[in-house]
Scaffold this motif. Structure first.
Motif, PDB file in Angstrom:
ATOM      1  N   ALA A  74       0.828  -1.209   0.000  1.00  0.00           N
ATOM      2  CA  ALA A  74       0.000   0.000   0.000  1.00  0.00           C
ATOM      3  C   ALA A  74       0.860   1.256   0.000  1.00  0.00           C
ATOM      4  CB  ALA A  74      -0.939  -0.011   1.205  1.00  0.00           C
ATOM      5  N   ASP A  75       1.962   1.252   0.766  1.00  0.00           N
ATOM      6  CA  ASP A  75       2.858   2.403   0.819  1.00  0.00           C
ATOM      7  C   ASP A  75       3.444   2.703  -0.563  1.00  0.00           C
ATOM      8  OD1 ASP A  75       2.587   2.768   3.578  1.00  0.00           O
ATOM      9  OD2 ASP A  75       4.232   1.386   4.023  1.00  0.00           O
ATOM     10  N   VAL A  76       3.956   1.662  -1.205  1.00  0.00           N
ATOM     11  CA  VAL A  76       4.604   1.852  -2.500  1.00  0.00           C
ATOM     12  C   VAL A  76       3.578   2.194  -3.577  1.00  0.00           C
ATOM     13  CG1 VAL A  76       6.095   0.785  -4.245  1.00  0.00           C
ATOM     14  CG2 VAL A  76       6.490   0.316  -1.817  1.00  0.00           C
ATOM     15  N   SER A  77       2.388   1.618  -3.480  1.00  0.00           N
ATOM     16  CA  SER A  77       1.333   1.940  -4.445  1.00  0.00           C
ATOM     17  C   SER A  77       0.921   3.405  -4.328  1.00  0.00           C
ATOM     18  CB  SER A  77       0.118   1.037  -4.227  1.00  0.00           C
ATOM     19  OG  SER A  77       0.439  -0.307  -4.510  1.00  0.00           O
ATOM     20  N   ARG A  78       0.856   3.909  -3.117  1.00  0.00           N
ATOM     21  CA  ARG A  78       0.524   5.320  -2.923  1.00  0.00           C
ATOM     22  C   ARG A  78       1.581   6.219  -3.552  1.00  0.00           C
ATOM     23  NH1 ARG A  78       2.586   8.608   0.619  1.00  0.00           N
ATOM     24  NH2 ARG A  78       3.368   6.891   1.922  1.00  0.00           N
ATOM     25  N   LEU A  79       2.847   5.865  -3.363  1.00  0.00           N
ATOM     26  CA  LEU A  79       3.928   6.661  -3.936  1.00  0.00           C
ATOM     27  C   LEU A  79       3.959   6.550  -5.455  1.00  0.00           C
ATOM     28  CD1 LEU A  79       6.631   5.867  -1.246  1.00  0.00           C
ATOM     29  CD2 LEU A  79       5.594   8.101  -1.697  1.00  0.00           C
ATOM     30  N   LEU A  80       3.594   5.392  -5.977  1.00  0.00           N
ATOM     31  CA  LEU A  80       3.479   5.265  -7.438  1.00  0.00           C
ATOM     32  C   LEU A  80       2.416   6.219  -7.970  1.00  0.00           C
ATOM     33  CD1 LEU A  80       4.185   3.602 -10.121  1.00  0.00           C
ATOM     34  CD2 LEU A  80       2.024   2.452  -9.641  1.00  0.00           C
ATOM     35  N   ASN A  81       1.266   6.243  -7.320  1.00  0.00           N
ATOM     36  CA  ASN A  81       0.195   7.137  -7.765  1.00  0.00           C
ATOM     37  C   ASN A  81       0.633   8.595  -7.745  1.00  0.00           C
ATOM     38  OD1 ASN A  81      -1.719   5.130  -8.280  1.00  0.00           O
ATOM     39  ND2 ASN A  81      -2.414   5.084  -6.145  1.00  0.00           N
ATOM     40  N   GLU A  82       1.392   8.969  -6.727  1.00  0.00           N
ATOM     41  CA  GLU A  82       1.850  10.348  -6.608  1.00  0.00           C
ATOM     42  C   GLU A  82       2.886  10.715  -7.676  1.00  0.00           C
ATOM     43  OE1 GLU A  82       3.330  10.788  -2.654  1.00  0.00           O
ATOM     44  OE2 GLU A  82       1.345  10.526  -1.710  1.00  0.00           O
ATOM     45  N   ASN A  83       3.601   9.715  -8.163  1.00  0.00           N
ATOM     46  CA  ASN A  83       4.691   9.974  -9.101  1.00  0.00           C
ATOM     47  C   ASN A  83       4.445   9.395 -10.493  1.00  0.00           C
ATOM     48  OD1 ASN A  83       7.167  11.143  -7.466  1.00  0.00           O
ATOM     49  ND2 ASN A  83       6.196   9.608  -6.138  1.00  0.00           N
ATOM     50  N   ARG A  84       3.249   8.945 -10.761  1.00  0.00           N
ATOM     51  CA  ARG A  84       2.964   8.233 -12.009  1.00  0.00           C
ATOM     52  C   ARG A  84       3.292   9.077 -13.255  1.00  0.00           C
ATOM     53  NH1 ARG A  84      -0.842   3.912 -12.335  1.00  0.00           N
ATOM     54  NH2 ARG A  84      -1.761   4.686 -10.401  1.00  0.00           N
ATOM     55  N   ASP A  85       2.871  10.334 -13.252  1.00  0.00           N
ATOM     56  CA  ASP A  85       3.108  11.189 -14.423  1.00  0.00           C
ATOM     57  C   ASP A  85       4.597  11.455 -14.622  1.00  0.00           C
ATOM     58  OD1 ASP A  85       0.394  11.273 -14.865  1.00  0.00           O
ATOM     59  OD2 ASP A  85       0.114  13.253 -13.965  1.00  0.00           O
ATOM     60  N   ASP A  86       5.308  11.716 -13.522  1.00  0.00           N
ATOM     61  CA  ASP A  86       6.753  11.937 -13.625  1.00  0.00           C
ATOM     62  C   ASP A  86       7.459  10.674 -14.116  1.00  0.00           C
ATOM     63  OD1 ASP A  86       6.464  14.505 -12.767  1.00  0.00           O
ATOM     64  OD2 ASP A  86       7.225  14.150 -10.735  1.00  0.00           O
ATOM     65  N   LEU A  87       6.990   9.521 -13.670  1.00  0.00           N
ATOM     66  CA  LEU A  87       7.589   8.260 -14.089  1.00  0.00           C
ATOM     67  C   LEU A  87       7.425   8.068 -15.592  1.00  0.00           C
ATOM     68  CD1 LEU A  87       9.001   5.825 -12.651  1.00  0.00           C
ATOM     69  CD2 LEU A  87       6.775   4.668 -12.736  1.00  0.00           C
ATOM     70  N   ALA A  88       6.230   8.360 -16.091  1.00  0.00           N
ATOM     71  CA  ALA A  88       5.978   8.229 -17.529  1.00  0.00           C
ATOM     72  C   ALA A  88       6.847   9.198 -18.324  1.00  0.00           C
ATOM     73  CB  ALA A  88       4.499   8.457 -17.824  1.00  0.00           C
ATOM     74  N   ARG A  89       6.935  10.441 -17.868  1.00  0.00           N
ATOM     75  CA  ARG A  89       7.760  11.427 -18.575  1.00  0.00           C
ATOM     76  C   ARG A  89       9.229  11.009 -18.589  1.00  0.00           C
ATOM     77  NH1 ARG A  89       4.041  15.300 -16.497  1.00  0.00           N
ATOM     78  NH2 ARG A  89       5.163  15.388 -14.517  1.00  0.00           N
ATOM     79  N   ALA A  90       9.712  10.523 -17.452  1.00  0.00           N
ATOM     80  CA  ALA A  90      11.111  10.115 -17.368  1.00  0.00           C
ATOM     81  C   ALA A  90      11.380   8.907 -18.259  1.00  0.00           C
ATOM     82  CB  ALA A  90      11.480   9.803 -15.917  1.00  0.00           C
ATOM     83  N   TRP A  91      10.410   7.995 -18.339  1.00  0.00           N
ATOM     84  CA  TRP A  91      10.566   6.840 -19.228  1.00  0.00           C
ATOM     85  C   TRP A  91      10.749   7.300 -20.672  1.00  0.00           C
ATOM     86  CZ3 TRP A  91      11.203   1.607 -19.309  1.00  0.00           C
ATOM     87  CH2 TRP A  91      11.002   0.979 -20.538  1.00  0.00           C
ATOM     88  N   HIS A  92       9.871   8.156 -21.132  1.00  0.00           N
ATOM     89  CA  HIS A  92       9.925   8.583 -22.531  1.00  0.00           C
ATOM     90  C   HIS A  92      11.159   9.446 -22.817  1.00  0.00           C
ATOM     91  CE1 HIS A  92       6.186   6.749 -23.658  1.00  0.00           C
ATOM     92  NE2 HIS A  92       5.562   7.324 -22.635  1.00  0.00           N
ATOM     93  N   GLN A  93      11.625  10.154 -21.802  1.00  0.00           N
ATOM     94  CA  GLN A  93      12.822  10.978 -21.968  1.00  0.00           C
ATOM     95  C   GLN A  93      14.095  10.137 -21.937  1.00  0.00           C
ATOM     96  OE1 GLN A  93      13.467  13.832 -18.774  1.00  0.00           O
ATOM     97  NE2 GLN A  93      15.679  13.752 -19.120  1.00  0.00           N
TER      98      GLN A  93
END
Length: 210
Positions: A67-86
């Motif tokens: 649950a802790d890590v899932s919450r942090l994923l939700n908070e950072n999901r957009d940044d994660l996607a941007r960093a992946w594509h970059q």
């Protein structure tokens, strides 16, 4: 930087086969499955459910909960996607020999936010990134390898050790690991198997567990 040593590689293979419950195909079947499941930057919940379970199985979350890590994923999901594509999308068909830490650091930095640690432990980011691009991102395990304080240090150690190894010896160990994988018999060698990162990992295991 020293070259991989044949005896250290052999010792790493023996330790893997006799001291762990890890698969005898060195995750060959897993890598084929992970490639099919790769979300290519679209980190939706339907993907996360299975990926989270794999991280849990590989003991990457401790001491945090799912649950802790899932919450942090939700908070950072957009940044994660941007960093992946970059950082990752432009190099995803390459392996560690053609990629520098500077090229992919932006993605690992966002991944590290999903399980923050005071020590900057490489365990979680290495496993998360390895499951997505195993030919670029080496996996780190404290018991197996140990020693590296940060993921950047471990990435550079893997890269420089492989590059210091003569091409003829690289080819010899690729042939040997291919033989060992196919002896297992579950599936033929996956064409995207991360030879450079896996062979160097096994050699470092052999250094730690001679």
């Amino acid at each position: 930087m020293l070259s991989i040593d044949r005896e250290q590689f052999a010792a790493g293979v023996r330790w893997w086969q006799t001291k762990t419950s890890w698969p005898n195909d060195f995750h060959n079947s897993d890598y084929k499955m992970l490639a099919v499941q790769n979300p290519d930057g679209d980190f939706r919940d339907i993907w996360w459910a299975g990926f989270l379970q794999r991280l849990t199985t590989w003991k990457a979350l401790r001491p945090l909960s799912q649950a802790d890590v899932s919450r942090l994923l939700n908070e950072n999901r957009d940044d994660l996607a941007r960093a992946w594509h970059q950082a990752c999308a432009p190099v995803q068909d390459m392996d560690i020999t053609g990629v520098t830490w500077a090229q992919v650091q932006a993605f690992t930095a966002v991944v590290a936010r999903l399980k923050p640690t005071k020590s900057e432990s490489p365990v979680f980011p290495s496993k998360f990134c390895h499951f997505l691009l195993p030919r670029i991102f080496p996996v780190f395990d404290n018991v197996a390898v140990g020693g590296s304080r940060t993921y950047e240090a471990y990435f550079d150690l893997i890269k420089r050790t492989w590059e210091a190894t003569p091409a003829a010896l690289q080819a010899e160990m690729v042939a040997e690991l291919s033989r060992l994988i196919e002896i297992d018999g579950r599936s033929p060698l996956y064409e995207g198997f991360p030879m450079a990162t896996k062979i160097t990992e096994l050699a470092l295991i052999g250094v730690r567990h001679p």
